[in-house]
Design a protein around this motif. Structure first.
Motif, PDB file in Angstrom:
ATOM      1  N   GLN A   7       0.878  -1.172   0.000  1.00 38.21           N
ATOM      2  CA  GLN A   7       0.000   0.000   0.000  1.00 38.21           C
ATOM      3  C   GLN A   7       0.910   1.215   0.000  1.00 38.21           C
ATOM      4  O   GLN A   7       1.678   1.429   0.936  1.00 38.21           O
ATOM      5  N   LEU A   8       0.846   1.995  -1.080  1.00 36.35           N
ATOM      6  CA  LEU A   8       1.703   3.164  -1.242  1.00 36.35           C
ATOM      7  C   LEU A   8       0.879   4.443  -1.171  1.00 36.35           C
ATOM      8  O   LEU A   8      -0.232   4.500  -1.718  1.00 36.35           O
ATOM      9  N   LYS A   9       1.430   5.441  -0.531  1.00 40.24           N
ATOM     10  CA  LYS A   9       0.850   6.773  -0.613  1.00 40.24           C
ATOM     11  C   LYS A   9       1.850   7.632  -1.360  1.00 40.24           C
ATOM     12  O   LYS A   9       3.026   7.688  -1.009  1.00 40.24           O
ATOM     13  N   MET A  10       1.381   8.276  -2.424  1.00 41.87           N
ATOM     14  CA  MET A  10       2.218   9.173  -3.207  1.00 41.87           C
ATOM     15  C   MET A  10       1.644  10.574  -3.113  1.00 41.87           C
ATOM     16  O   MET A  10       0.454  10.776  -3.319  1.00 41.87           O
ATOM     17  N   SER A  11       2.497  11.513  -2.738  1.00 50.70           N
ATOM     18  CA  SER A  11       2.084  12.905  -2.555  1.00 50.70           C
ATOM     19  C   SER A  11       2.956  13.800  -3.413  1.00 50.70           C
ATOM     20  O   SER A  11       4.182  13.631  -3.459  1.00 50.70           O
ATOM     21  N   LEU A  12       2.342  14.758  -4.061  1.00 47.48           N
ATOM     22  CA  LEU A  12       3.072  15.710  -4.890  1.00 47.48           C
ATOM     23  C   LEU A  12       3.666  16.782  -3.973  1.00 47.48           C
ATOM     24  O   LEU A  12       2.938  17.491  -3.279  1.00 47.48           O
ATOM     25  N   ALA A  13       4.981  16.875  -3.946  1.00 49.60           N
ATOM     26  CA  ALA A  13       5.680  17.806  -3.051  1.00 49.60           C
ATOM     27  C   ALA A  13       5.563  19.241  -3.561  1.00 49.60           C
ATOM     28  O   ALA A  13       5.527  19.483  -4.766  1.00 49.60           O
ATOM     29  N   GLY A  14       5.492  20.180  -2.626  1.00 44.50           N
ATOM     30  CA  GLY A  14       5.498  21.591  -2.976  1.00 44.50           C
ATOM     31  C   GLY A  14       4.199  22.113  -3.541  1.00 44.50           C
ATOM     32  O   GLY A  14       4.182  23.204  -4.120  1.00 44.50           O
ATOM     33  N   VAL A  15       3.115  21.355  -3.400  1.00 40.90           N
ATOM     34  CA  VAL A  15       1.825  21.751  -3.967  1.00 40.90           C
ATOM     35  C   VAL A  15       0.813  21.885  -2.842  1.00 40.90           C
ATOM     36  O   VAL A  15       0.656  20.978  -2.025  1.00 40.90           O
ATOM     37  N   ARG A  16       0.124  23.024  -2.806  1.00 47.61           N
ATOM     38  CA  ARG A  16      -0.943  23.263  -1.831  1.00 47.61           C
ATOM     39  C   ARG A  16      -2.159  23.775  -2.560  1.00 47.61           C
ATOM     40  O   ARG A  16      -2.005  24.635  -3.421  1.00 47.61           O
ATOM     41  N   PRO A  17      -3.344  23.310  -2.258  1.00 49.41           N
ATOM     42  CA  PRO A  17      -3.665  22.200  -1.369  1.00 49.41           C
ATOM     43  C   PRO A  17      -3.058  20.891  -1.880  1.00 49.41           C
ATOM     44  O   PRO A  17      -2.744  20.761  -3.056  1.00 49.41           O
TER      45      PRO A  17
END
Length: 184
Positions: A7-17
């Protein structure tokens, strides 16, 4: 022996929201297959170079000109370099520099009645390709937030460029699972 699933969680860095995805992938996938999972889960179109960094080693497609020192992603299985709790990064488009933080949240036994990969959850649409990285994406969000005030010509250009169909808040895990199963 039952197959192991990460189970992987991938998050785009430097992006808000935040823009992120949670996926289930076979632990026996090679890094090049994980590349395809990231591409389809995030909504990218695989038009640019990419690399993984695991520990101090960079993986990707070997550069025939030898300018990029990357180990071949075709030769590396996830379960050989990662385990539960592992953190690593994936960078896409070396011009816009979209960095993704990935974590192996869990290692599970595969459900014999399930097809993998699966997108379990996520938030927000991926930024459009060619928008100019995190700063360009932020400018797009500002332009979309108040389209009634066309004082900034760049804002009007950004709104026109993405078109009326782009909704930065939209994400559908079911549609993403369909894409993952078709292309990964």
């Amino acid at each position: 022996m039952p197959r192991q699933i990460f189970q992987l969680k991938m998050s785009l860095a430097g992006v808000r929201p935040p823009v992120w995805r949670r996926v289930l992938v076979p632990a026996g996938y090679t890094l090049d297959r994980l590349h395809r999972v990231v591409q389809h889960a995030m909504g990218w179109q695989d038009c640019h170079l990419h690399s993984f960094e695991i520990g101090a080693v960079q993986y990707g497609e070997p550069d025939p000109d030898g300018e990029l020192a990357l180990d071949d992603e075709l030769d590396v299985r996830l379960d050989a370099v990662l385990g539960k709790g592992s953190r690593f990064s994936y960078t896409y488009d070396f011009g816009d520099w979209w960095e993704h933080d990935l974590v192996v949240e869990d290692a599970l036994t595969a459900d014999p009645d399930e097809r993998y990969p699966v997108c379990l959850d996520g938030e927000r649409a991926c930024p459009p390709e060619g928008i100019g990285g995190p700063a360009g994406h932020q400018a797009l969000l500002v332009a979309l937030d108040d389209p009634t005030v066309p004082t900034d010509p760049r804002s009007a250009l950004l709104r026109d460029w993405v078109g009326a169909g782009y909704d930065p808040s939209r994400f559908d895990p079911g549609r993403t699972t369909t894409l993952l199963r078709r292309f990964c």
